[in-house]
Write an enzyme that holds these catalytic residues in place. Structure first.
Site, short mmCIF file in Angstrom:
data_model
loop_
_atom_site.label_atom_id
_atom_site.label_comp_id
_atom_site.label_asym_id
_atom_site.label_seq_id
_atom_site.Cartn_x
_atom_site.Cartn_y
_atom_site.Cartn_z
N GLU A 36 1.17 -1.34 -0.48
CA GLU A 36 -0.46 -0.09 0.41
C GLU A 36 0.60 0.99 -0.34
OE1 GLU A 36 -2.63 -0.18 -1.40
OE2 GLU A 36 -3.58 -1.36 0.44
N GLY A 124 -16.77 5.03 -2.83
CA GLY A 124 -16.25 5.69 -1.56
C GLY A 124 -15.93 5.20 -0.95
N GLY A 126 -13.31 2.51 -1.32
CA GLY A 126 -11.76 1.97 -1.73
C GLY A 126 -11.47 1.28 -2.26
N SER A 129 -13.26 3.23 -8.13
CA SER A 129 -14.41 3.03 -9.05
C SER A 129 -14.22 3.87 -9.86
CB SER A 129 -15.64 3.28 -8.34
OG SER A 129 -15.58 4.36 -7.32
N SER A 130 -13.46 5.60 -9.53
CA SER A 130 -12.99 5.75 -10.70
C SER A 130 -12.26 5.39 -11.73
CB SER A 130 -12.45 6.72 -9.92
OG SER A 130 -10.76 6.53 -9.09
N ASP A 173 -4.14 1.26 -9.06
CA ASP A 173 -5.96 1.17 -9.46
C ASP A 173 -6.24 0.82 -11.11
OD1 ASP A 173 -5.84 1.16 -7.00
OD2 ASP A 173 -6.47 3.19 -7.28
N TYR A 223 -2.87 12.69 0.52
CA TYR A 223 -2.49 11.49 -1.14
C TYR A 223 -1.66 12.35 -0.90
CZ TYR A 223 -1.73 7.96 -4.41
OH TYR A 223 -1.47 7.29 -4.96
#
Ligand code: GLA
Length: 387
Positions: A36, A124, A126, A129-130, A173, A223
């Protein structure tokens, strides 16, 4: 596969545009087993695409205008692909505008589309979805206009689209969303973009996500700040140890030896990164050797690092992992993704999943007065054309 979602998207397309769609695309969200905040630090990550998807129905619009409809939000927007896009207040549209911007910058030849899309990826949470939105939209335009774009470039262009929207994210992602394979975890070397697939076989354990159902607003700014802190740290280390080119060349000693020259926060970020890079290597060996208990321990260690050193967790996520530590049916747990909310990923003894979920749901509700959701993970394929 969610047949109802696909049928509903196609039917709505027919209702809005009076035609059957020319192309239907399925684009998944992702989980990450371990690794991560190290995709943008030249580390290794171990994500996988999941069976939660966005379904897109497309046709060429045969005009300069594109009309794009988000069924679940009951919202739509129109856009002229021949003009340079600008950021808009309607946030979801920006991921699509970002993709259009990338296609333009790379000189591709394409015209307007009609598009309807609908999703079963909890937003939302995590689960990216984006990334699913960017990669799926890009794939749709590519198929309609027969653009020559390799899968890896779909991922890279989608990552740049996300930067355009404002998050300076790594490649994990979008890579997982495009290149995922059913029942496989992808081990990605984020320095070279080489990758291989490992069996997602967790033996006597199931992968369960617990969704904190919170998303704290500092996500984007924190971030981007973590990325900067790591860059500052690396510059300091390189100055002292010219043989170090990136975090992969760093040992824990390099970090400890430069501690005095760094701000406390910068030190903690770098220390975490170096330890997390080596944890992923150990984790992939553990997975290949069916040492799921060993893998579980590494997940707990990662969470500790994300909480204390990288400082991207939050009270709700820590509560869920603390619960996991005391629960005999869970052998590993950690927050997953960028942090400040979203899900924890848990290795749970098979047969005990439902009892565990009920217990933590009650405790979580009593503590935060928030409903805890849970998802059983199924690992699916990356972005595909649906026939
Ligand atoms: C977000 C980013 C990824 C990655 C994770 C943290 O999901 O989009 O690139 O950095 O956070 O591992």
């Amino acid at each position: 596969m969610d047949i109802n979602l696909i049928a509903n998207t196609k039917q709505s397309f027919l209702k809005y545009f009076g035609n059957e769609p020319e192309v239907v695309i399925l684009s998944p969200g992702r989980i990450n087993i371990i690794g991560e905040h190290i995709d943008y630090n030249d580390g290794f990550v171990m994500p996988a695409a999941i069976d939660k998807i966005i379904c897109f129905a497309f046709e060429k619009s045969k005009s300069i205008t594109s009309r794009i409809i988000a069924l679940d939000l009951n919202e739509e927007f129109s856009i002229d692909f021949s003009k340079k896009p600008n950021l808009d207040d309607k946030v979801w549209t920006n991921y699509i505008r970002g993709v259009v911007n990338q296609l333009q910058l790379n000189g591709f030849d394409f015209e307007g589309v009609n598009c309807v899309f609908s999703s079963n990826i909890p937003s939302g949470s995590g689960l990216s979805s984006s990334a699913a939105l960017e990669c799926g939209f890009l794939k749709g335009v590519k198929e309609l206009y027969e653009l020559s774009i390799k899968p890896i470039d779909i991922a890279l262009m989608s990552q740049k689209a996300e930067h355009w929207v404002g998050i300076n994210c790594g490649i994990m992602d979008q890579f997982a969303s495009v290149l995922g394979v059913e029942n496989k975890v992808i081990k990605i070397d984020c320095k070279t973009l080489e990758y291989d697939y490992h069996n997602a076989d967790f033996g006597d354990y199931s992968l369960i996500l617990l969704d904190s159902n919170v998303k704290h607003s500092l996500f984007t700014s924190e971030y981007n700040q973590r990325r900067e802190e790591c860059e500052i740290g690396l510059t300091i280390i390189k100055r002292k140890f010219p043989e170090v080119k990136n975090f992969r060349d760093c040992t824990e000693d390099h970090i400890l030896d430069t501690k005095g020259e760094m701000e406390e926060d910068v030190f903690k970020r770098c220390y975490y990164v170096v330890k997390e890079i080596s944890r992923v290597i150990k984790a992939s060996i553990a997975l290949d050797n069916n040492d799921i208990e060993g893998l579980g321990k590494l997940l707990f260690e990662t969470h500790d690092g994300l909480t204390r050193e990288y400082e991207v967790s939050c009270e709700e996520l820590d509560y869920l992992v603390d619960f996991a530590k005391t629960e005999s049916s869970i052998i590993g747990s950690r927050m997953m993704g960028g942090g400040f909310g979203g899900c924890t990923i848990n290795l749970v003894k098979k047969g005990q999943e439902e009892v565990m979920k009920e217990k933590i749901q009650q405790l979580y509700h009593d503590k935060f007065n928030i409903e805890l959701k849970s998802y059983d993970v199924k690992i699916g394929n990356g972005t595909t054309i649906y026939n």
